[in-house]
Design a protein around this motif. Structure first.
Motif, mmCIF file in Angstrom:
data_model
loop_
_atom_site.group_PDB
_atom_site.id
_atom_site.type_symbol
_atom_site.label_atom_id
_atom_site.label_comp_id
_atom_site.label_asym_id
_atom_site.label_seq_id
_atom_site.Cartn_x
_atom_site.Cartn_y
_atom_site.Cartn_z
ATOM 1 N N ARG A 1 -7.798 9.318 -3.750
ATOM 2 C CA ARG A 1 -7.837 8.928 -2.345
ATOM 3 C C ARG A 1 -7.937 7.413 -2.265
ATOM 4 O O ARG A 1 -8.193 6.733 -3.261
ATOM 5 N N LEU A 2 -7.755 6.884 -1.058
ATOM 6 C CA LEU A 2 -7.662 5.446 -0.854
ATOM 7 C C LEU A 2 -8.827 4.691 -1.475
ATOM 8 O O LEU A 2 -8.641 3.692 -2.173
ATOM 9 N N ASP A 3 -10.064 5.140 -1.227
ATOM 10 C CA ASP A 3 -11.218 4.354 -1.674
ATOM 11 C C ASP A 3 -11.510 4.507 -3.156
ATOM 12 O O ASP A 3 -12.477 3.924 -3.661
ATOM 13 N N ASN A 4 -10.690 5.246 -3.873
ATOM 14 C CA ASN A 4 -10.791 5.289 -5.334
ATOM 15 C C ASN A 4 -9.699 4.451 -5.992
ATOM 16 O O ASN A 4 -9.487 4.544 -7.207
ATOM 17 N N ILE A 5 -9.021 3.643 -5.188
ATOM 18 C CA ILE A 5 -8.004 2.722 -5.711
ATOM 19 C C ILE A 5 -8.411 1.298 -5.344
ATOM 20 O O ILE A 5 -8.616 0.994 -4.172
ATOM 21 N N MET A 6 -8.526 0.448 -6.351
ATOM 22 C CA MET A 6 -8.801 -0.969 -6.106
ATOM 23 C C MET A 6 -7.490 -1.741 -6.144
ATOM 24 O O MET A 6 -6.699 -1.579 -7.072
ATOM 25 N N PHE A 7 -7.277 -2.561 -5.124
ATOM 26 C CA PHE A 7 -6.083 -3.399 -5.044
ATOM 27 C C PHE A 7 -6.435 -4.838 -5.413
ATOM 28 O O PHE A 7 -7.591 -5.268 -5.301
ATOM 29 N N ASP A 8 -5.428 -5.596 -5.827
ATOM 30 C CA ASP A 8 -5.613 -7.028 -5.999
ATOM 31 C C ASP A 8 -6.017 -7.641 -4.663
ATOM 32 O O ASP A 8 -5.634 -7.139 -3.593
ATOM 33 N N GLN A 9 -6.765 -8.712 -4.723
ATOM 34 C CA GLN A 9 -7.164 -9.402 -3.494
ATOM 35 C C GLN A 9 -5.917 -9.911 -2.761
ATOM 36 O O GLN A 9 -5.123 -10.659 -3.306
ATOM 37 N N GLY A 10 -5.741 -9.453 -1.502
ATOM 38 C CA GLY A 10 -4.649 -9.935 -0.669
ATOM 39 C C GLY A 10 -3.266 -9.473 -1.070
ATOM 40 O O GLY A 10 -2.274 -10.058 -0.643
ATOM 41 N N SER A 11 -3.184 -8.402 -1.855
ATOM 42 C CA SER A 11 -1.878 -7.941 -2.335
ATOM 43 C C SER A 11 -1.849 -6.425 -2.430
ATOM 44 O O SER A 11 -2.827 -5.807 -2.848
ATOM 45 N N GLY B 1 -1.831 -2.295 -7.047
ATOM 46 C CA GLY B 1 -2.983 -1.577 -7.559
ATOM 47 C C GLY B 1 -3.578 -2.254 -8.785
ATOM 48 O O GLY B 1 -2.861 -2.564 -9.739
ATOM 49 N N ARG B 2 -4.900 -2.464 -8.757
ATOM 50 C CA ARG B 2 -5.578 -3.119 -9.876
ATOM 51 C C ARG B 2 -6.298 -2.118 -10.770
ATOM 52 O O ARG B 2 -6.335 -2.274 -11.984
ATOM 53 N N ALA B 3 -6.904 -1.080 -10.177
ATOM 54 C CA ALA B 3 -7.627 -0.092 -10.980
ATOM 55 C C ALA B 3 -7.826 1.191 -10.194
ATOM 56 O O ALA B 3 -8.240 1.152 -9.034
ATOM 57 N N VAL B 4 -7.533 2.316 -10.828
ATOM 58 C CA VAL B 4 -7.870 3.624 -10.278
ATOM 59 C C VAL B 4 -9.285 3.949 -10.755
ATOM 60 O O VAL B 4 -9.576 3.867 -11.951
ATOM 61 N N LEU B 5 -10.162 4.307 -9.825
ATOM 62 C CA LEU B 5 -11.578 4.508 -10.117
ATOM 63 C C LEU B 5 -11.955 5.982 -10.083
ATOM 64 O O LEU B 5 -11.189 6.824 -9.599
ATOM 65 N N ASP B 6 -13.134 6.291 -10.610
ATOM 66 C CA ASP B 6 -13.777 7.599 -10.465
ATOM 67 C C ASP B 6 -12.932 8.734 -11.040
ATOM 68 O O ASP B 6 -12.336 9.531 -10.313
#
Length: 344
Positions: free
Chosen positions: A208-218, A221-226
């Motif tokens: 889901r959205l809040d388990n994906i970290m994006f690069d700042q201002g871009s 995708g930087r990291a899939v979490l959890d």
């Protein structure tokens, strides 16, 4: 040995990490991240840099739950794939250090969005984030599990049948009362489970959205979490689970997009999301879509019930746990509305 989910015993943790991780140096400060109901997660700020610690909650745990060792294994396996993940640094299975098993991963400086309406962004920019989410999901499901050492990460075949049985068992173990919609769903799902199609992928289990970290201002995708719920299984489980955000109410503890004008917001609808996924995976269409959606709501309802049980037992990882637990019945009713054709 600490049994407090909000704090870490840094006096015991610091010398351990200095001996276990090359280059790690104290002193050490630990701050618990907000959000998350399952495995407490902490930012570690040390003289040698920033790290992230993710632990099992203390206390008696349900069988197979809070598997931080499995999360660590997945992070290591995905390190050289198109799926963005944090770097796995160290796994500690010795519960005597802080009171439970934990692992250390790299700190990634990115941005996490908590509301799928993406109010922080201009409408013209939102579609790119959703497209990136589906790109990551498709890439995850393309991973050759044998090539990355995860061929034995789950049982082959009959994924949904096994998942229904497992989550039914988890729900019964944490049940605190009888909920009519949940009982109806528990009867409907086994009777309408599609025949196994033989598709096996690494599935995230909580995409889901809040388990994906994006690069700042871009929208990159930087990291899939959890990765706690990850396993080998049918990839359509992940896709349907993600699409739940389109059907959850716009206001609530877990905000969704139901009732909002997605065209005005610049957010693709379910048909576009499914079509993009099919294009990226090279498949024509998805039969039995209602089942996959209903199963996803069922599993989230079972998870919510587990959170409630941990809250009542005093082992919850968040002060919002009681509110999450109260979502079990509404989530089950949403699933029954889907199978009864009461919603689009």
């Amino acid at each position: 040995m600490s049994t407090d989910v909000q704090h870490l015993n840094t006096e015991a943790l610091t010398p351990y990490l200095e001996s276990a991780i090359e280059g790690f140096r104290g002193p050490l400060k630990a701050t618990k991240f907000s959000g998350g109901q399952s495995n407490p997660t902490f930012l570690l700020e040390a003289a040698s840099g920033k790290y992230v610690l993710r632990r099992q909650p203390p206390g008696q745990l349900l069988k197979s739950a809070h598997a931080v060792d499995r999360e660590f294994r997945v992070l290591k396996a995905l390190a050289n794939t198109p799926v963005p993940v944090a770097r796995a640094i160290h796994l500690c299975e010795n519960k005597d250090i802080i009171g439970s098993m934990f692992y250390i991963m790299s700190f990634e400086d990115g941005h996490i969005f908590w509301n799928p309406a993406l109010p922080e962004l201009e409408p013209a920019h939102r579609v790119a984030y959703f497209q990136e989410l589906i790109r990551i999901l498709a890439d995850l499901h393309k991973v050759d599990v044998n090539a990355v050492g995860l061929g034995d990460y789950g049982k082959p075949g009959n994924y949904f049948e096994r998942q229904i049985n497992m989550w039914t068992s988890q729900y019964r173990a944490s049940q605190t009362g009888e909920l009519p919609a949940m009982e109806a769903l528990l009867a409907w799902l086994p009777a309408h489970c599609p025949a196994d199609d033989g598709k096996v992928s690494l599935v995230h289990g909580d995409f889901r959205l809040d388990n994906i970290m994006f690069d700042q201002g871009s929208p990159h995708g930087r990291a899939v979490l959890d990765w706690e719920l990850s396993t080998l299984g049918n990839p359509l489980a992940d896709l349907a689970y993600f699409c739940m955000c389109l059907r959850l109410p716009g206001k609530g503890l877990i905000p969704g997009l139901a009732g909002l004008d997605r065209a005005e917001l610049g957010i693709p609808d379910e048909d576009h999301i499914v079509a993009l996924y099919c294009k990226l995976r090279g498949i024509d269409h998805i039969p039995n879509w209602s089942f996959y959606l209903a199963f996803s709501f069922f599993r989230l309802a079972a998870i919510a019930q587990g959170v409630l049980k941990r809250a009542l037992d005093g082992n919850a990882a968040s002060d919002k746990a009681m509110a999450v637990g109260k979502m079990t019945e509404p989530l089950a009713q949403m699933a029954m509305n889907i199978v009864e054709g009461k919603v689009e």
